[in-house]
Design an enzyme around this catalytic site. Sequence first.
Site, PDB file in Angstrom:
ATOM      1  N   GLU A  86      39.323  37.635  50.458  1.00 27.59           N
ATOM      2  CA  GLU A  86      38.367  37.619  49.292  1.00 27.59           C
ATOM      3  C   GLU A  86      39.201  37.567  47.991  1.00 27.59           C
ATOM      4  OE1 GLU A  86      35.967  41.025  49.808  1.00 27.59           O
ATOM      5  OE2 GLU A  86      37.820  42.242  49.838  1.00 27.59           O
TER       6      GLU A  86
ATOM      7  N   ARG B  84      26.649  54.483  58.282  1.00 27.31           N
ATOM      8  CA  ARG B  84      27.197  55.738  58.910  1.00 27.31           C
ATOM      9  C   ARG B  84      27.010  56.869  57.809  1.00 27.31           C
ATOM     10  NH1 ARG B  84      32.248  56.087  57.720  1.00 27.31           N
ATOM     11  NH2 ARG B  84      33.380  54.155  57.244  1.00 27.31           N
TER      12      ARG B  84
ATOM     13  N   HIS C 293      44.341  51.306  49.686  1.00 32.75           N
ATOM     14  CA  HIS C 293      43.020  51.199  49.952  1.00 32.75           C
ATOM     15  C   HIS C 293      42.537  52.616  50.953  1.00 32.75           C
ATOM     16  CE1 HIS C 293      44.068  47.250  48.651  1.00 32.75           C
ATOM     17  NE2 HIS C 293      44.917  46.976  49.827  1.00 32.75           N
TER      18      HIS C 293
END
Length: 906
Positions: free
Chosen positions: A33, A132, A68
């Site tokens: 991406e 979740r 990240h």
Amino acid sequence: MRAVTDLAGLSEAFERCRSEARRAFGDDSVYVEELMPRAKHLEVQILGDGMGQVVSLGERECSIQRRHQKLVEWAPSPVLNSHQRDALSRAAVALMAPLEYRGLGTVEFLVDPDTLAAGAEFTFVFIEVNPRLQVEHTVTEQVTGLDLVASQLRVAVGESLDDLSLEGGSSPVQDTFAIQARVNAEHTVGAVTTAATGTVTDFVVPAEARVDTYARPGLVVDGTFDSLLAKVVTRTQGSFAEAAADAVSALSELVISGVDTNVDLLRSVLTHEEFISGQATTSFLDEHESVSGQFEAAGDPSQVTAAFAAAVVSVDVRPGQAIGPGTALVTLESMKMEHPLTAGVSGTVDQVRVAVGDQVRVGQVIAEITVHAGNYGEEELSDQVDLDYVRPDLEELLRRRAAVTDEARPEAMAKRHRTGHRSARENISALVDDDSFLEFGALPVAAQRSRRDMQDLIARTPGDGIVTGLAKINGAEFGSEVSEAAVLAYDYTVLAGTQGYFNHKKTDRILSIAKQKKVPIVFFAEGGGGRPGDTDVNHVLGSGLNVTTFTMMGSLSGVVPTIGVLTGRCFAGNAALLGCCDVIIGTRDSNLGMAGPAMIEGGGLGRFTPEEVGPMDVQGPNGVVDIVVEDDEEAVLAAQRYLSYFQGPVSQWSFSDQRRLRHLIPENRKAIYNIREVIDNLVDEGSVLELRREFGIGAVTALVRVEGKPMGLVANNPAHLGGAIDSEAADKMARFLQLCDAHGLPVVSLCDTPGFMVGPESEGTATVRHFSRLFVISAHLRIPMITVILRKGYGLGAQAMAAGGFLEPLTTIAWPTGEFGPMGLEGAVQLAYSKELAAIADDGERDRRYRQHLDELYDAGKAINSAMKQDFDEVIDPAETRRWVASTLRSFPTYEGEATRYVDTW
């Protein structure tokens, strides 16, 4: 995740991401991406009840990240205005509500910080949904007053959002901020931060903060699991700057001894002006903290040690291997990231002291090397590597691949050759260009592990009875661009070529690849259909009627050329797949039927030998098999030749003296002639490949070339029924037109017909439906057609030979021998002058008057006079026919539209 800013690093980043994903999730699928190096990371907490109701519980910001991994999260984001906040919430709800989502979820976005300014167009992009509870759910609970875990459990057991009280509401309290700081067990060596190990000796939490933790005095942190020790969460009513100060205060009160942590780093982040002002982006730590992903040997160059605690995920060298600076020795995993441990010098590996799965300590010796003077260049290093060395994993693969070859099975090959047929692999080898076959799925064996020894299965059921792959065919003549094809060959030496569980999976896979790549298929079909002996999966498959192979094969009809080759016995499921092919080539000793002798006998229909079921002297004349050949060698040659018509024009061709065409049709208009002689003289020499020669003999259908360009040809055969079109001839030509249209071949139609065959006996063959197929299919043709009237052009039959009418083809021309009318001349005279002729008593006078009227009709309808009425385009010298065909079709653009829906199997 890996950021790639230089193409040179793409391959390494891709492999590292795959490896990390495989270890973390059991799935090494990754995607690419656009990189947003500066972004605000915002996420919306949603709750759905599974009944169509989804509510947004506000956003969180998680822009403080390292590699990240989130370190600090807060809610709400202080930089959003109400319009921007609503836009994110609406997008999250719009995404999840149509799914009837049940439970908690987080919809994550990246926001371009430059679009947050007043007057700018707010820009955000979707990242992912986490379906979740998340680590940072605590800050949403702190600002909304909701117990998210309890809410999730309540909707899970069937309560709706209307049933939930949503205590405190679903929106954050005004001027209230919550901040979560993730306290990790980690330490820093130089510019490298890694997971820390040790035993917690003291642990004291701040009094005015929420702390979610598993830490306690005596806890051993060994680096095996995630390094997160505690989440320190504060709630502040006031400004965001005050909230940051409260978080710093709570961290100052936190006491953790015995294990290094990142508390100092967290405090420095929370006191930084860029954070307090809300301007921090995901690049904040990259800009303010030096982080390296490579770890090189330090200290004694002959001993490579670990700079941090980690797990060994791969050993990348072997003893005796020559290495240079930067050579990866082992790959270590720490904090969910993989780090190659590289050599800093040139040398030879003496010993590797760790294995995959080992947990290493800080300072532990990983490998020992003998250091060489100077550094190896790339060429020098390759000289030191033993290129002939075969690693154990490769050796195992080579051994398994050797087991599927014909050479590994001499007894089976001898038995096969005694039948006069080649093996599946021998046929493939003869079909494809040298060394071009890429086999897919060589390693599966029959699904019979529960009742047979694995070595027996490897030896006796290689490939589960089918060989599949991609190859080039006719590449020397047509070039690699158009020569690729998918090849499938049932192996009769394996369980009689029956269809097994993995056999179906392999077939489906190669057919799906052929469909994606839009390449032709050559399918060697031999065997006896489904296999009941695959006991490993019988309890799962049940009846076995839900396999997708037949649908997959059928879906390729009209999409790519499909060639079936039969060299032996073929029954049941194998025959069904073969019947889906555009063309079937069969050796003369083959048998083809929808059931073999055992199934026929089981159905109470009698006892037969295999040779009695569907022999070629039945399947050729009835039209099932298109080309009957003598043996395997001729079958492969026919397959290559058929495929060549769909691979483009040839550069070299020759043709006969076209003046011969002037003399091939007799001057006696009732005399028959050889239509195949006309075809052979008209097209390129040696270019005729006739299909279904033994079926529908009143018509000829053939693939031909004119000036090297491939095309289809249909023709009436005056030697059978005077060229009249019967049901079989109509079916034969109709399907052939579909075939040419599907694959973009123009068509030459040679017309010499008195019309459709009529009469009570003919009607018994369902002529109305069969004849009309020609009109329906012709009306949907997208390829050009040229019609040449050789002699008779009468009635509906002549119209059918011209795509429905003389104005439908791109060009309609006639030879001087052409004659035209709404029906045969003799019949026309009989009908038009029946009373006049009946009134003449003298037989001689009656015959003279009949011939007079016949001559008048012939004169009016002969080619030259019909052309004067513009019934068609032109009357030509037969010697000019080839020039008309080549010129007319040369200027027509190649058909490149969507393929026809399918080609009729009949």
